[in-house]
Design a protein around this motif. Structure first.
Motif, PDB file in Angstrom:
ATOM      1  N   TYR A  34       0.835  -1.207   0.000  1.00  0.00           N
ATOM      2  CA  TYR A  34       0.000   0.000   0.000  1.00  0.00           C
ATOM      3  C   TYR A  34       0.873   1.262   0.000  1.00  0.00           C
ATOM      4  O   TYR A  34       0.608   2.219  -0.739  1.00  0.00           O
ATOM      5  CB  TYR A  34      -0.914   0.007   1.219  1.00  0.00           C
ATOM      6  CG  TYR A  34      -2.118  -0.909   1.113  1.00  0.00           C
ATOM      7  CD1 TYR A  34      -2.448  -1.514  -0.098  1.00  0.00           C
ATOM      8  CD2 TYR A  34      -2.927  -1.180   2.215  1.00  0.00           C
ATOM      9  CE1 TYR A  34      -3.546  -2.352  -0.196  1.00  0.00           C
ATOM     10  CE2 TYR A  34      -4.029  -2.016   2.124  1.00  0.00           C
ATOM     11  CZ  TYR A  34      -4.326  -2.602   0.911  1.00  0.00           C
ATOM     12  OH  TYR A  34      -5.414  -3.420   0.807  1.00  0.00           O
TER      13      TYR A  34
ATOM     14  N   ARG B 206      -7.735  -1.714  -8.813  1.00  0.00           N
ATOM     15  CA  ARG B 206      -8.384  -1.955  -7.513  1.00  0.00           C
ATOM     16  C   ARG B 206      -7.369  -1.826  -6.378  1.00  0.00           C
ATOM     17  O   ARG B 206      -7.643  -1.236  -5.325  1.00  0.00           O
ATOM     18  CB  ARG B 206      -9.028  -3.349  -7.529  1.00  0.00           C
ATOM     19  CG  ARG B 206      -9.966  -3.666  -6.346  1.00  0.00           C
ATOM     20  CD  ARG B 206      -9.249  -4.247  -5.147  1.00  0.00           C
ATOM     21  NE  ARG B 206      -8.474  -5.409  -5.495  1.00  0.00           N
ATOM     22  CZ  ARG B 206      -8.945  -6.659  -5.468  1.00  0.00           C
ATOM     23  NH1 ARG B 206     -10.174  -6.876  -5.091  1.00  0.00           N
ATOM     24  NH2 ARG B 206      -8.168  -7.664  -5.762  1.00  0.00           N
ATOM     25  N   ASN B 207      -6.172  -2.375  -6.596  1.00  0.00           N
ATOM     26  CA  ASN B 207      -5.135  -2.316  -5.565  1.00  0.00           C
ATOM     27  C   ASN B 207      -4.686  -0.874  -5.286  1.00  0.00           C
ATOM     28  O   ASN B 207      -4.388  -0.521  -4.139  1.00  0.00           O
ATOM     29  CB  ASN B 207      -3.932  -3.158  -5.974  1.00  0.00           C
ATOM     30  CG  ASN B 207      -4.233  -4.645  -5.944  1.00  0.00           C
ATOM     31  OD1 ASN B 207      -5.165  -5.068  -5.257  1.00  0.00           O
ATOM     32  ND2 ASN B 207      -3.466  -5.436  -6.664  1.00  0.00           N
TER      33      ASN B 207
ATOM     34  N   SER C 144      -7.340   0.693  -3.176  1.00  0.00           N
ATOM     35  CA  SER C 144      -7.257   0.154  -1.815  1.00  0.00           C
ATOM     36  C   SER C 144      -6.153   0.847  -1.031  1.00  0.00           C
ATOM     37  O   SER C 144      -6.313   1.158   0.164  1.00  0.00           O
ATOM     38  CB  SER C 144      -6.994  -1.358  -1.855  1.00  0.00           C
ATOM     39  OG  SER C 144      -8.080  -2.039  -2.435  1.00  0.00           O
TER      40      SER C 144
ATOM     41  N   TYR D 247      -6.592   3.177   2.291  1.00  0.00           N
ATOM     42  CA  TYR D 247      -5.804   2.864   3.490  1.00  0.00           C
ATOM     43  C   TYR D 247      -5.092   4.121   3.999  1.00  0.00           C
ATOM     44  O   TYR D 247      -5.137   4.440   5.195  1.00  0.00           O
ATOM     45  CB  TYR D 247      -4.794   1.776   3.167  1.00  0.00           C
ATOM     46  CG  TYR D 247      -3.722   1.595   4.216  1.00  0.00           C
ATOM     47  CD1 TYR D 247      -3.990   0.967   5.426  1.00  0.00           C
ATOM     48  CD2 TYR D 247      -2.435   2.079   3.997  1.00  0.00           C
ATOM     49  CE1 TYR D 247      -3.011   0.812   6.395  1.00  0.00           C
ATOM     50  CE2 TYR D 247      -1.440   1.928   4.956  1.00  0.00           C
ATOM     51  CZ  TYR D 247      -1.735   1.302   6.152  1.00  0.00           C
ATOM     52  OH  TYR D 247      -0.760   1.152   7.111  1.00  0.00           O
TER      53      TYR D 247
ATOM     54  N   LYS E  49     -12.493  -1.453   5.290  1.00  0.00           N
ATOM     55  CA  LYS E  49     -13.110  -2.149   4.165  1.00  0.00           C
ATOM     56  C   LYS E  49     -14.631  -2.280   4.314  1.00  0.00           C
ATOM     57  O   LYS E  49     -15.311  -2.681   3.386  1.00  0.00           O
ATOM     58  CB  LYS E  49     -12.475  -3.535   3.993  1.00  0.00           C
ATOM     59  CG  LYS E  49     -11.080  -3.474   3.371  1.00  0.00           C
ATOM     60  CD  LYS E  49     -10.581  -4.860   3.015  1.00  0.00           C
ATOM     61  CE  LYS E  49      -9.229  -4.790   2.329  1.00  0.00           C
ATOM     62  NZ  LYS E  49      -8.714  -6.113   1.963  1.00  0.00           N
TER      63      LYS E  49
ATOM     64  N   ASN F  27     -13.687   4.929  -2.674  1.00  0.00           N
ATOM     65  CA  ASN F  27     -14.476   3.750  -2.285  1.00  0.00           C
ATOM     66  C   ASN F  27     -15.428   3.342  -3.402  1.00  0.00           C
ATOM     67  O   ASN F  27     -15.625   2.154  -3.673  1.00  0.00           O
ATOM     68  CB  ASN F  27     -15.258   4.041  -1.003  1.00  0.00           C
ATOM     69  CG  ASN F  27     -14.480   3.677   0.243  1.00  0.00           C
ATOM     70  OD1 ASN F  27     -14.427   2.512   0.616  1.00  0.00           O
ATOM     71  ND2 ASN F  27     -13.860   4.669   0.870  1.00  0.00           N
TER      72      ASN F  27
ATOM     73  N   GLN G  88     -13.382   1.762  -6.197  1.00  0.00           N
ATOM     74  CA  GLN G  88     -12.935   0.434  -5.774  1.00  0.00           C
ATOM     75  C   GLN G  88     -14.081  -0.570  -5.832  1.00  0.00           C
ATOM     76  O   GLN G  88     -13.905  -1.721  -6.247  1.00  0.00           O
ATOM     77  CB  GLN G  88     -12.357   0.497  -4.359  1.00  0.00           C
ATOM     78  CG  GLN G  88     -11.736  -0.830  -3.910  1.00  0.00           C
ATOM     79  CD  GLN G  88     -11.628  -0.920  -2.408  1.00  0.00           C
ATOM     80  OE1 GLN G  88     -12.615  -0.689  -1.704  1.00  0.00           O
ATOM     81  NE2 GLN G  88     -10.448  -1.255  -1.904  1.00  0.00           N
TER      82      GLN G  88
ATOM     83  N   ASN H 263     -14.270  -4.023  -7.794  1.00  0.00           N
ATOM     84  CA  ASN H 263     -14.527  -5.265  -7.058  1.00  0.00           C
ATOM     85  C   ASN H 263     -15.657  -6.058  -7.706  1.00  0.00           C
ATOM     86  O   ASN H 263     -15.609  -7.303  -7.770  1.00  0.00           O
ATOM     87  CB  ASN H 263     -14.905  -4.955  -5.606  1.00  0.00           C
ATOM     88  CG  ASN H 263     -13.686  -4.651  -4.752  1.00  0.00           C
ATOM     89  OD1 ASN H 263     -12.573  -5.037  -5.101  1.00  0.00           O
ATOM     90  ND2 ASN H 263     -13.885  -3.958  -3.638  1.00  0.00           N
TER      91      ASN H 263
END
Length: 429
Positions: free
Chosen positions: A12, A54-55, A58, A62, A80, A106, A109, A113
């Motif tokens: 991250y 997506r990563n 994330s 974070y 999450k 969010n 993401q 997802n």
């Protein structure tokens, strides 16, 4: 916030820095989203995959969570849990830019997802029942049948007839017909088997090698970009790991009939550096030898240009026998009235394999991860069960499931209150 592993936190942090290097401020939502949607990977220059996007989101979520914790001086609920967290964030006394960025990232993401969930669910990756059904439908017996269907071999006689000339007496040849191995005696069996396998079409041999590499060594898809190099050249050019890492290539290092896979470009190369994997399985070594070498079959003839003349005596006969270590046909009866005779080193019609190492990629060209996946998937169509294979399925089959030792490790790790990897790293030496 949920406790994350050191590895995840490191990833991250790296991804946040990656975004900041391009955009500057992660609160610049418009620029960040544009970068993620239009960015390309440093390795290969291809657009970011859905998983990479997506990563990145994330990682941003974070980082924003950490920033919010610092601002409010309290711990935010597990980041999450999007609906709960977003609703909670909206009610806090925070900078509007932080709230906007948190909500937007969010949302993005969540979209990704959904795409990945539908993809993985279709493939059976995250559907345990579907995944189990696919795995149980493909057995080791099926795997072995597939391997057999991917190879073809030349039929070569075990022996060859030839005329063995021992010598001549006044133009009267001393000879006999004998049977000998088709190839010269010192031809390695692995080389003969590799030559026989040359009858296999290139695409089939490529698939055979891919399956075996996944099954025997649990590789990832980066083995599609292996480059051929001989050991002498490799050791000269890349005598340190630093040089290998700097080149950022993956190799198949060839030392006659021994092979080593050397990887410096793979998913976790920043963590583990250079990985060297010697190939031990004989069938795989035969296939690799057939793939990396060009072969030429030649008739081998041993002959001394000028026959040597001898005076007949027991001493000269002994000298002749020493020249030729095979069964020597004693010509004494035929030459008892002769003063001299000539002896020739035997002329043998036999066969020898001449090999030259190929250059370039093992699989003829650089195979992308998607291409490797596609090739493995197509192999399953050749099986009468018509299973859609994946590299992961082959790896699982090769590993052979969870052993009693692994189950015991998992049980003790759970009792200790941490993961199996932590148990291995901390308590087993």
């Amino acid at each position: 916030m949920k406790e994350l592993s050191e590895k995840t936190i490191a990833l991250y942090t790296k991804n946040v820095s990656r975004v900041e290097d391009v955009v500057g401020d992660i609160l610049d939502v418009k620029s960040v989203i544009k970068f993620i949607e239009t960015g390309v990977s440093a390795r290969g220059g291809k657009p970011f995959s859905v998983s990479t996007k997506r990563n990145l989101y994330s990682a941003l979520i974070y980082q924003l969570t950490l920033d919010i914790e610092d601002t409010l001086d309290i711990e935010v609920p597990e980041y999450k849990e999007k609906a709960k967290t977003i609703d909670w964030i909206k009610k806090q006394d925070l900078d509007e830019n932080i709230i906007t960025a948190y909500i937007k990232y969010n949302i993005e993401q969540h979209k990704l997802n959904e795409i990945l969930f539908n993809k993985y669910n279709k493939e059976g990756t995250i559907n345990p029942e579907k995944s189990k059904a696919k795995q149980e439908g493909f057995t080791k017996e099926d795997y072995n049948k597939l391997l057999s269907s991917l190879t073809q071999k030349y039929s070569i006689p075990e022996e060859t007839d030839f005329h063995l000339i021992y010598g001549e007496i006044d133009n009267d040849v001393i000879a006999e017909d004998v049977v000998a191995p088709y190839f010269v005696d010192d031809t390695p069996s692995i080389l003969i088997d590799a030559y026989k396998l040359q009858k296999t079409p290139e695409d089939m041999l490529n698939k055979y090698i891919l399956l075996q590499l996944f099954y025997q060594h649990s590789f990832r898809n980066e083995i599609g970009n292996l480059r051929i190099i001989d050991k002498k050249s490799f050791d000269k050019l890349y005598d340190t790991d630093e040089k290998i890492i700097k080149k950022k290539w993956n190799w198949i290092v060839v030392d006659e009939y021994d092979f080593e896979i050397v990887r410096a470009q793979y998913k976790t190369d920043k963590v583990y550096g250079v990985i060297r994997t010697p190939i031990e399985n004989r069938d795989l070594k035969v296939a690799l030898a057939s793939k990396v070498y060009n072969f030429k079959l030649e008739t081998f003839r041993t002959i001394r240009p000028v026959p040597k003349e001898y005076k007949w005596s027991a001493k000269s006969l002994k000298e002749i026998k020493n020249l030729y270590s095979g069964n020597f046909k004693d010509p004494e009866i035929r030459i008892k009235t002769k003063d001299t005779f000539k002896y020739k080193i035997p002329q043998i019609n036999n066969h020898i394999l001449v090999k030259t190492l190929k250059k370039g990629f093992l699989f003829d060209s650089e195979l992308s991860s998607e291409k490797v996946q596609s090739m493995v998937r197509s192999i399953g169509k050749q099986n009468n069960k018509n299973i859609e294979l994946s590299p992961t399925m082959i790896v699982k089959l090769g590993i052979g499931g969870i052993t009693p030792a692994i189950k015991e490790l998992q049980k003790k790790a759970k009792s200790r209150g941490h993961s199996s990897s932590t148990q291995l790293k901390t308590y087993l030496k």
